[in-house]
Design a protein around this motif. Structure first.
Motif, PDB file in Angstrom:
ATOM      1  N   GLN A   1      71.537  57.217  47.325  1.00 19.79           N
ATOM      2  CA  GLN A   1      71.204  58.028  48.481  1.00 19.79           C
ATOM      3  C   GLN A   1      69.742  58.378  48.415  1.00 19.79           C
ATOM      4  OE1 GLN A   1      73.719  61.510  48.458  1.00 19.79           O
ATOM      5  NE2 GLN A   1      75.257  60.332  47.385  1.00 19.79           N
TER       6      GLN A   1
ATOM      7  N   CYS B   1      75.783  64.539  48.665  1.00 20.18           N
ATOM      8  CA  CYS B   1      74.631  63.908  49.296  1.00 20.18           C
ATOM      9  C   CYS B   1      73.330  64.561  48.866  1.00 20.18           C
ATOM     10  CB  CYS B   1      74.742  63.988  50.819  1.00 20.18           C
ATOM     11  SG  CYS B   1      75.864  62.770  51.494  1.00 20.18           S
ATOM     12  N   ARG B   2      72.321  63.743  48.703  1.00 21.04           N
ATOM     13  CA  ARG B   2      71.005  64.248  48.369  1.00 21.04           C
ATOM     14  C   ARG B   2      70.370  64.899  49.587  1.00 21.04           C
ATOM     15  NH1 ARG B   2      69.672  64.524  43.136  1.00 21.04           N
ATOM     16  NH2 ARG B   2      67.491  64.090  43.577  1.00 21.04           N
TER      17      ARG B   2
ATOM     18  N   ALA C   1      66.772  60.936  50.547  1.00 21.44           N
ATOM     19  CA  ALA C   1      66.354  61.823  51.628  1.00 21.44           C
ATOM     20  C   ALA C   1      64.853  61.977  51.512  1.00 21.44           C
ATOM     21  CB  ALA C   1      67.042  63.177  51.508  1.00 21.44           C
TER      22      ALA C   1
ATOM     23  N   ALA D   1      67.236  60.609  56.181  1.00 22.84           N
ATOM     24  CA  ALA D   1      68.233  60.584  55.105  1.00 22.84           C
ATOM     25  C   ALA D   1      69.033  59.304  55.228  1.00 22.84           C
ATOM     26  CB  ALA D   1      69.160  61.789  55.198  1.00 22.84           C
ATOM     27  N   SER D   2      69.291  58.694  54.112  1.00 20.79           N
ATOM     28  CA  SER D   2      70.052  57.448  54.149  1.00 20.79           C
ATOM     29  C   SER D   2      70.871  57.296  52.873  1.00 20.79           C
ATOM     30  CB  SER D   2      69.101  56.248  54.312  1.00 20.79           C
ATOM     31  OG  SER D   2      68.176  56.228  53.252  1.00 20.79           O
ATOM     32  N   ALA D   3      71.835  56.449  52.960  1.00 21.17           N
ATOM     33  CA  ALA D   3      72.664  56.134  51.798  1.00 21.17           C
ATOM     34  C   ALA D   3      72.994  54.658  51.862  1.00 21.17           C
ATOM     35  CB  ALA D   3      73.930  56.976  51.804  1.00 21.17           C
ATOM     36  N   TRP D   4      73.278  54.092  50.741  1.00 17.75           N
ATOM     37  CA  TRP D   4      73.595  52.682  50.745  1.00 17.75           C
ATOM     38  C   TRP D   4      74.634  52.392  49.674  1.00 17.75           C
ATOM     39  CZ3 TRP D   4      69.189  54.908  49.079  1.00 17.75           C
ATOM     40  CH2 TRP D   4      68.803  54.692  47.762  1.00 17.75           C
ATOM     41  N   LEU D   5      75.333  51.335  49.898  1.00 20.68           N
ATOM     42  CA  LEU D   5      76.358  50.915  48.949  1.00 20.68           C
ATOM     43  C   LEU D   5      76.160  49.446  48.636  1.00 20.68           C
ATOM     44  CD1 LEU D   5      79.401  52.521  50.720  1.00 20.68           C
ATOM     45  CD2 LEU D   5      78.525  53.186  48.494  1.00 20.68           C
TER      46      LEU D   5
END
Lengths: 137, 143
Positions: A123, A22-23, A125, A113-117
């Motif tokens: 990702q 994760c970033r 931050a 912070a977030s992530a997506w697919l």
């Protein structure tokens, strides 16, 4: 292990694996010669003594960003370094020896912070600082 | 077959998830600076030779959200109490070089489940800083 629950564990394991990469982003001003206060207390000493008089020079909104994406589009963004963040801040302070009269008073540091697919993964931050630039009278 | 379809949908359509928070220190009893600099009572910068690092401030927390990050469950993270306690334990006068780090956690990365609006997203928050003590003769001179 129950064969029906195996996919769940596999997916959870994949999620945990993603988490290791994760970033992250860090908000700090390590090279700034002027104080950047998150507290209302703005000097060392007797907390009962009156705060020094300051004059407001302007508002501060700065953003630090760390992001990555495997999606081949415009979402890939450049990571901001603490040095760049400090340089942005210094442009708002008094110049020369007077820089020590300047200070920043932050209301908050917003961290996200977030992530997506989608087709690929990405990702992000980010951190924002909100406050005022002031100078000691 | 149906499981495969669900996984495929998850891969193709799952969106953004995570969390956010505002880090504040409104009731800290000592100055807290994100730079190396801090003022004395006269408005002068306390030089590096006039102070010593007596400890490290450390605070870790995890903030959560729902609905793909739209509903933050920890809108504000107040570190005042931790600052007052740790600085008091070390006999410090201020916290300098405060660093606030945010990092997405893996909870929201479980494929398929993160399609659910109530599936939580989260962020690790790490706060570090130097607890400093100003040399006593310097403090007396500033008064």
């Amino acid at each position: 292990m129950n064969t029906q629950s195996t996919p769940v564990f596999l997916l959870a394991g994949l999620g945990a694996l993603c988490a290791t990469g994760c970033r992250s982003t860090t908000v700090s001003y390590p090279f700034c010669p002027a104080p950047v206060y998150l507290s209302k207390v703005d000097h060392v000493g007797d907390p009962g003594s009156p705060s020094r008089e300051t004059e407001r020079l302007g508002a501060l909104e700065s953003r630090i960003l760390s992001s990555t994406s495997t999606v081949d589009d415009d979402t890939v963004e450049v990571e901001t370094t603490p040095g760049e963040l400090t340089a942005d801040l210094l442009r708002r302070l008094p110049v020369g020896d007077d820089v020590h009269r300047g200070e920043l008073k932050l209301q908050s540091v917003h961290m996200s912070a977030s992530a997506w697919l989608h087709v690929g993964t990405g990702q992000r931050a980010t951190g924002w600082t909100h406050g005022t630039v002031e100078v000691v009278k | 077959m149906r499981g495969g379809l669900i996984l495929l949908c998850g891969l193709v359509t799952s969106g953004c998830y995570g969390a956010s928070t505002d880090v504040v220190a409104p009731t800290a009893k000592v100055p807290v600076s994100l730079s190396r600099a801090v003022h004395d009572a006269n408005g002068s910068i306390v030089e590096l030779g006039e102070r010593e690092v007596v400890g490290t401030f450390s605070y870790d927390t995890t903030v959560w959200s729902l609905a793909y990050g739209a509903a933050d469950l920890h809108g504000t993270t107040d570190i005042s109490e931790a600052i007052n306690a740790q600085v008091g334990e070390q006999g410090g006068d201020a916290v300098t070089n405060l660093e606030i780090t945010g990092k997405a956690c893996g909870w929201g990365m479980v494929l398929g489940f993160n399609l659910l609006p109530l599936w939580p997203g989260c962020e690790y928050i790490e706060v570090r800083g130097d607890i400093i003590r100003v040399r006593r003769d310097r403090r007396e001179a500033a008064r």
